[in-house]
Design a protein around this motif. Structure first.
Motif, mmCIF file in Angstrom:
data_model
loop_
_atom_site.group_PDB
_atom_site.id
_atom_site.type_symbol
_atom_site.label_atom_id
_atom_site.label_comp_id
_atom_site.label_asym_id
_atom_site.label_seq_id
_atom_site.Cartn_x
_atom_site.Cartn_y
_atom_site.Cartn_z
ATOM 1 N N LEU A 77 9.898 72.638 -62.991
ATOM 2 C CA LEU A 77 9.915 71.543 -63.945
ATOM 3 C C LEU A 77 9.845 72.168 -65.330
ATOM 4 O O LEU A 77 8.824 72.728 -65.715
ATOM 5 N N ALA A 78 10.953 72.138 -66.067
ATOM 6 C CA ALA A 78 11.014 72.713 -67.416
ATOM 7 C C ALA A 78 10.544 71.665 -68.421
ATOM 8 O O ALA A 78 10.964 70.506 -68.347
ATOM 9 N N ILE A 79 9.669 72.100 -69.340
ATOM 10 C CA ILE A 79 9.168 71.202 -70.376
ATOM 11 C C ILE A 79 9.371 71.865 -71.739
ATOM 12 O O ILE A 79 9.323 73.080 -71.851
ATOM 13 N N SER A 80 9.609 71.039 -72.771
ATOM 14 C CA SER A 80 9.795 71.624 -74.090
ATOM 15 C C SER A 80 9.769 70.561 -75.171
ATOM 16 O O SER A 80 10.206 69.428 -74.961
ATOM 17 N N SER A 81 9.275 70.983 -76.342
ATOM 18 C CA SER A 81 9.419 70.166 -77.543
ATOM 19 C C SER A 81 10.702 70.572 -78.264
ATOM 20 O O SER A 81 11.154 69.896 -79.174
ATOM 21 N N GLY A 82 11.271 71.704 -77.867
ATOM 22 C CA GLY A 82 12.535 72.169 -78.407
ATOM 23 C C GLY A 82 12.448 72.895 -79.731
ATOM 24 O O GLY A 82 13.449 73.381 -80.226
ATOM 25 N N GLY A 83 11.251 72.956 -80.315
ATOM 26 C CA GLY A 83 11.131 73.618 -81.611
ATOM 27 C C GLY A 83 11.975 72.902 -82.654
ATOM 28 O O GLY A 83 12.142 71.683 -82.606
ATOM 29 N N PRO A 84 12.549 73.651 -83.604
ATOM 30 C CA PRO A 84 13.295 73.031 -84.701
ATOM 31 C C PRO A 84 14.558 72.295 -84.267
ATOM 32 O O PRO A 84 15.024 71.398 -84.944
ATOM 33 N N MET A 85 15.139 72.658 -83.117
ATOM 34 C CA MET A 85 16.398 72.023 -82.725
ATOM 35 C C MET A 85 16.202 70.797 -81.836
ATOM 36 O O MET A 85 17.157 70.139 -81.471
ATOM 37 N N GLY A 86 14.975 70.485 -81.452
ATOM 38 C CA GLY A 86 14.727 69.364 -80.563
ATOM 39 C C GLY A 86 14.882 69.788 -79.116
ATOM 40 O O GLY A 86 15.494 70.809 -78.811
#
Length: 134
Positions: A77-86
């Motif tokens: 299960l990959a999770i991310s806020s995406g940093g600057p690119m979303g």
């Protein structure tokens, strides 16, 4: 009970996700980056890895590639806020590389818990172009 590895360089995410999943009866192992996660997976037969995509040392995409080579049956299960690119482009790429499911941060308890339970109940997992071919 499932064994779940939570891989995130943010100790708050590790704590909150770990407590939520422990409350559901799962055993939790923590790792702070992809390098540590692969070491854990060499000794622990995990059912699921909750994997942040943006981490130091070895990021989520590199970790997915290595996991699919060495642990092709472990669900991710990959999770991310995406940093600057979303998060959406990064999470779309994670799916292409072999993540079974993705969620954008901030995580909600209900969505996170339901996604984990759905992944654990599935018998098959996504194919990856990096998995060893039999």
């Amino acid at each position: 009970m499932a064994i779940i590895v939570i891989v995130d360089d943010d100790p708050t995410i590790q704590l909150i996700a770990g407590e939520l999943l422990r409350a559901e009866g799962h055993a939790i192992v923590h790792a702070s980056d992809g390098v540590e996660a692969l070491k854990v997976l060499s000794t622990v037969a995990a059912d699921l890895v909750v994997l942040d995509m943006l981490m130091p040392n070895m990021d989520g995409l590199e970790t997915i590639i290595e996991m699919r080579r060495s642990h092709p049956d472990t669900k991710i299960l990959a999770i991310s806020s995406g940093g600057p690119m979303g998060p959406h482009d990064l999470l779309r790429t994670a799916r292409l590389f072999g993540a079974d499911e993705t969620l954008a941060k901030p995580l909600t308890f209900s969505t996170f818990g339901a996604t984990v339970e759905r992944l654990l109940s599935q018998s098959d997992r996504s194919d990856s172009p990096f998995a060893e071919q039999a």
